[in-house]
Design a protein around this motif. Structure first.
Motif, PDB file in Angstrom:
ATOM      1  N   PRO A  60      17.853 -20.266 -11.112  1.00 44.68           N
ATOM      2  CA  PRO A  60      18.512 -21.384 -11.811  1.00 44.68           C
ATOM      3  C   PRO A  60      19.923 -21.670 -11.312  1.00 44.68           C
ATOM      4  CG  PRO A  60      17.389 -19.935 -13.365  1.00 44.68           C
ATOM      5  CD  PRO A  60      17.322 -19.262 -12.045  1.00 44.68           C
ATOM      6  N   VAL A  61      20.634 -20.632 -10.857  1.00 44.76           N
ATOM      7  CA  VAL A  61      22.001 -20.849 -10.394  1.00 44.76           C
ATOM      8  C   VAL A  61      22.032 -21.720  -9.146  1.00 44.76           C
ATOM      9  CG1 VAL A  61      22.083 -18.794  -8.923  1.00 44.76           C
ATOM     10  CG2 VAL A  61      24.180 -19.651  -9.976  1.00 44.76           C
ATOM     11  N   CYS A  62      20.931 -21.753  -8.391  1.00 44.53           N
ATOM     12  CA  CYS A  62      20.874 -22.619  -7.211  1.00 44.53           C
ATOM     13  C   CYS A  62      20.664 -24.081  -7.587  1.00 44.53           C
ATOM     14  CB  CYS A  62      19.743 -22.173  -6.285  1.00 44.53           C
ATOM     15  SG  CYS A  62      19.947 -20.513  -5.594  1.00 44.53           S
ATOM     16  N   LEU A  63      20.123 -24.336  -8.759  1.00 45.74           N
ATOM     17  CA  LEU A  63      19.824 -25.697  -9.185  1.00 45.74           C
ATOM     18  C   LEU A  63      20.899 -26.278 -10.090  1.00 45.74           C
ATOM     19  CD1 LEU A  63      16.021 -25.262  -9.987  1.00 45.74           C
ATOM     20  CD2 LEU A  63      17.045 -26.116  -7.879  1.00 45.74           C
ATOM     21  N   VAL A  64      21.589 -25.440 -10.835  1.00 47.41           N
ATOM     22  CA  VAL A  64      22.516 -25.954 -11.836  1.00 47.41           C
ATOM     23  C   VAL A  64      23.735 -26.608 -11.192  1.00 47.41           C
ATOM     24  CG1 VAL A  64      23.856 -23.833 -12.116  1.00 47.41           C
ATOM     25  CG2 VAL A  64      23.592 -25.400 -14.042  1.00 47.41           C
ATOM     26  N   ILE A  65      24.152 -26.133 -10.007  1.00 51.49           N
ATOM     27  CA  ILE A  65      25.314 -26.738  -9.345  1.00 51.49           C
ATOM     28  C   ILE A  65      25.008 -28.164  -8.880  1.00 51.49           C
ATOM     29  CG2 ILE A  65      26.907 -26.533  -7.406  1.00 51.49           C
ATOM     30  CD1 ILE A  65      26.683 -23.511  -7.682  1.00 51.49           C
ATOM     31  N   PRO A  66      23.884 -28.420  -8.177  1.00 45.89           N
ATOM     32  CA  PRO A  66      23.553 -29.817  -7.868  1.00 45.89           C
ATOM     33  C   PRO A  66      23.402 -30.683  -9.118  1.00 45.89           C
ATOM     34  CG  PRO A  66      22.231 -28.329  -6.536  1.00 45.89           C
ATOM     35  CD  PRO A  66      22.943 -27.486  -7.539  1.00 45.89           C
ATOM     36  N   PHE A  67      22.797 -30.131 -10.172  1.00 43.49           N
ATOM     37  CA  PHE A  67      22.685 -30.878 -11.427  1.00 43.49           C
ATOM     38  C   PHE A  67      24.074 -31.257 -11.943  1.00 43.49           C
ATOM     39  CE2 PHE A  67      18.214 -29.687 -12.075  1.00 43.49           C
ATOM     40  CZ  PHE A  67      17.749 -30.810 -12.714  1.00 43.49           C
ATOM     41  N   TYR A  68      24.985 -30.300 -11.912  1.00 39.89           N
ATOM     42  CA  TYR A  68      26.341 -30.564 -12.421  1.00 39.89           C
ATOM     43  C   TYR A  68      27.037 -31.656 -11.611  1.00 39.89           C
ATOM     44  CZ  TYR A  68      31.080 -29.705 -14.044  1.00 39.89           C
ATOM     45  OH  TYR A  68      32.338 -29.853 -14.584  1.00 39.89           O
ATOM     46  N   LEU A  69      26.932 -31.594 -10.292  1.00 41.59           N
ATOM     47  CA  LEU A  69      27.595 -32.585  -9.448  1.00 41.59           C
ATOM     48  C   LEU A  69      26.995 -33.978  -9.651  1.00 41.59           C
ATOM     49  CD1 LEU A  69      27.941 -30.503  -6.144  1.00 41.59           C
ATOM     50  CD2 LEU A  69      29.693 -30.969  -7.875  1.00 41.59           C
TER      51      LEU A  69
END
Length: 278
Positions: A121-130
């Motif tokens: 999930p940590v790999c996906l949450v950053i693109p989601f945040y941006l």
């Protein structure tokens, strides 16, 4: 002779019944302990030796209510329900399409869907945040709903595809000979047969969303905060408020138990069907 045969069978049944009872007691003891902590005064919480007799208190419930944890509970329940409903609406036709129809690079596309669920999930949450920061979806109910739907959709399609592949294709062919359209076949033939599998898989998706922390922590905020995100507020500079933590923990457990209890018949049938035919 019959008594000699039945006696070992009865002893064996008693043995396994005892094993099940002991196992259930071990598994349920933490819940019992947490239930006692909800009404145990702070001075008796960690007394040595353990105080089994004490005057119950409702101070922990009062504190949890005053801090607005009930709103976090409501937010979590609505958010998980809506996101799971969207997963079912979108994922059921997608799973059926992957199981029945031929398409270009179908295996590669399905592997990509499965890979998106396996990614940390940590790999996906950053693109989601941006992305959310650019389009204004941070700290919104819609944004968090879409995030929950995204990481549950791949799991739902992956699991339900196996249920769709196990359905007898002869029923669909017979309906097609009767002049039914693809939509009518799916609605009248496929969907009723998939009902148990849909319920079992959607309950798992609901539980995954209910326990999710990272997406809610990164993409939520002051306006949208779920129950898992609110729990760390009980860790204060004076220490952990264990009584209030027990109240919140039991409160978080109740909705899941209610959902599983209401739908247990469909869940058991769905999981059994997947286990037998998978």
């Amino acid at each position: 002779m019959a008594e000699a045969v039945n006696r070992p069978e009865g002893s064996r049944g008693l043995f396994w019944t005892t094993i099940v009872i002991v196992y259930a007691a071990i598994m349920l003891f933490p819940i019992f302990w947490m239930a006692t902590m909800m009404v145990k005064p702070n001075d008796a919480m960690f007394a040595r030796p353990t105080q089994w007799l004490f005057v119950p208190t409702l101070d922990h419930f009062t504190y949890v209510f005053e801090q607005g944890f009930h709103w976090s509970l409501l937010t979590s329940f609505v958010l998980c329900t809506v996101s799971t409903a969207l997963v079912v609406v979108i994922g059921t036709p997608a799973a059926y399409a992957f199981a029945r129809f031929e398409m270009k690079a179908k295996d590669d596309l399905f592997l990509f869907i499965l890979g998106s669920r396996m990614a940390p999930p940590v790999c996906l949450v950053i693109p989601f945040y941006l992305i959310y920061a650019k389009v204004g979806l941070l700290d919104t109910f819609l944004g968090l709903t879409l995030a929950y739907m995204t990481f549950n959709l791949s799991f739902y399609v992956w699991v339900l595809r196996s249920f769709c592949r196990d359905l007898p294709v002869e029923l669909e062919e017979a309906a097609a000979l009767e002049g039914w359209s693809k939509v009518q076949i799916f609605r009248r033939v496929v969907f009723p047969l998939l009902r148990n599998g849909i319920v079992a898989t959607s309950v798992l998706c609901f539980i995954f969303a209910w326990n999710e922390f990272l997406f809610a922590f990164m993409l939520g905020g002051d306006n949208v905060h779920t129950l898992p995100v609110s729990i760390p507020k009980l860790i204060t500079s004076q220490g952990v408020r264990w009584g209030e933590m027990a109240v919140v923990g039991m409160t978080a457990l109740v909705p899941v138990l209610i959902v599983v209890f209401i739908l247990q018949r469909h869940i058991v049938r769905g999981l059994t069907l997947g286990a037998v035919k998978g």
